[in-house]
Design a protein around this motif. Sequence first.
Motif, short mmCIF file in Angstrom:
data_model
loop_
_atom_site.label_atom_id
_atom_site.label_comp_id
_atom_site.label_asym_id
_atom_site.label_seq_id
_atom_site.Cartn_x
_atom_site.Cartn_y
_atom_site.Cartn_z
N ARG A 35 2.03 1.72 -3.55
CA ARG A 35 0.95 2.21 -4.41
C ARG A 35 0.61 3.66 -4.10
O ARG A 35 0.29 4.44 -5.01
N TYR A 36 0.70 4.02 -2.81
CA TYR A 36 0.45 5.42 -2.47
C TYR A 36 1.57 6.32 -3.04
O TYR A 36 1.30 7.43 -3.52
N GLY A 37 2.82 5.82 -2.98
CA GLY A 37 3.92 6.60 -3.53
C GLY A 37 3.81 6.79 -5.03
O GLY A 37 4.26 7.81 -5.57
N SER A 38 3.19 5.82 -5.71
CA SER A 38 3.01 5.95 -7.17
C SER A 38 1.66 6.56 -7.52
O SER A 38 1.24 6.50 -8.68
N MET A 39 0.95 7.05 -6.49
CA MET A 39 -0.33 7.75 -6.66
C MET A 39 -1.40 6.85 -7.25
O MET A 39 -2.28 7.30 -7.99
N GLN A 40 -1.35 5.55 -6.91
CA GLN A 40 -2.40 4.63 -7.35
C GLN A 40 -3.56 4.57 -6.34
O GLN A 40 -4.66 4.16 -6.71
N ILE A 41 -3.30 4.90 -5.09
CA ILE A 41 -4.35 4.97 -4.08
C ILE A 41 -4.22 6.31 -3.36
O ILE A 41 -3.14 6.95 -3.38
N ALA A 95 0.83 -1.20 0.00
CA ALA A 95 0.00 0.00 0.00
C ALA A 95 0.87 1.26 0.00
O ALA A 95 0.53 2.27 -0.65
N GLN A 96 1.99 1.21 0.73
CA GLN A 96 2.91 2.35 0.72
C GLN A 96 3.46 2.59 -0.69
O GLN A 96 3.55 3.75 -1.16
N ALA A 102 -3.49 0.99 7.28
CA ALA A 102 -2.72 1.14 8.52
C ALA A 102 -3.54 0.67 9.73
O ALA A 102 -3.00 0.05 10.65
N LYS A 103 -4.84 0.97 9.73
CA LYS A 103 -5.69 0.51 10.82
C LYS A 103 -5.73 -1.02 10.89
O LYS A 103 -5.65 -1.61 11.96
N LEU A 104 -5.87 -1.65 9.74
CA LEU A 104 -5.91 -3.12 9.71
C LEU A 104 -4.59 -3.72 10.19
O LEU A 104 -4.57 -4.72 10.90
#
Length: 259
Positions: free
Chosen positions: A193-199, A190-191, A208-210
């Motif tokens: 994907r977030y860095g590549s602006m996919q999420i 997820a980190q 993060a909660k999970l």
Amino acid sequence: EQVFYAEITADLATARQQATSARERLARLLGVWGGQVDFKLPKALPALPRSPKSLPNIEVEAVGRRVDLQMARIELDLLAKALNLTEATRFVTLLDLAGISRKTKEPEGAPFRQRGFDLQLQIPIFDGGEVRVRQAAESYNIALNRLTEKAVNVRSEARDAYRVYRSTYDIAGHYQREVVPLRNIISDEAQLRYGSMQIDVFALLAEAKLRIAAQRASIDARRDFWLAHSDLQSVVDGGGRSENQPESRPSTNSLASGG
């Protein structure tokens, strides 16, 4: 982000309060006060053993080693001795059985030989013996029934404690081997994907909660195992199971969906 931080702060405060209450319960169990309450505890739970104990004769060991069961046996033996003494005092020669062989002659008749037994019942030389015997017998039966009930309960407690021990070991091992590593992998992805602006940031916070919920559940599972381990030792060697039963843990999904 602000809501996420607020929820984590509340969870941290709750965890600290629970830790303080647990420490006070431990102080009461240890019977310490004053400066003695400053005892130090490990910062982390011990690791799981490589393999769980195999106890095929757990019922036999519990019945043979339980302290409360041994005390009940001693009480039963004492009552049995008291009952034997009461019976020996009470039933002193109540009858004599003697053989008979004598000649008897009827008036105006031929003599004949009489054979058989003469039974004489003697009157007891004391009062209240029967009452004492009944009281001793009732006390013995009560102690015998209590011992039987306790033995049945000990066998059931031993079986249940071992099943809880094995199940908590399997659950804690499952979290340690499967759930937490998978959650860490998903969090790393997820980190990326977030860095590549996919999420977006909301998906990242949800993940993060999970991950945090999975880590907390893993710690709770390990705690439950060590509590079950302690209960198992108490059932076999001590006086029964403790009152610290493992609490039910909410699932990771319910924890994550709280915000």
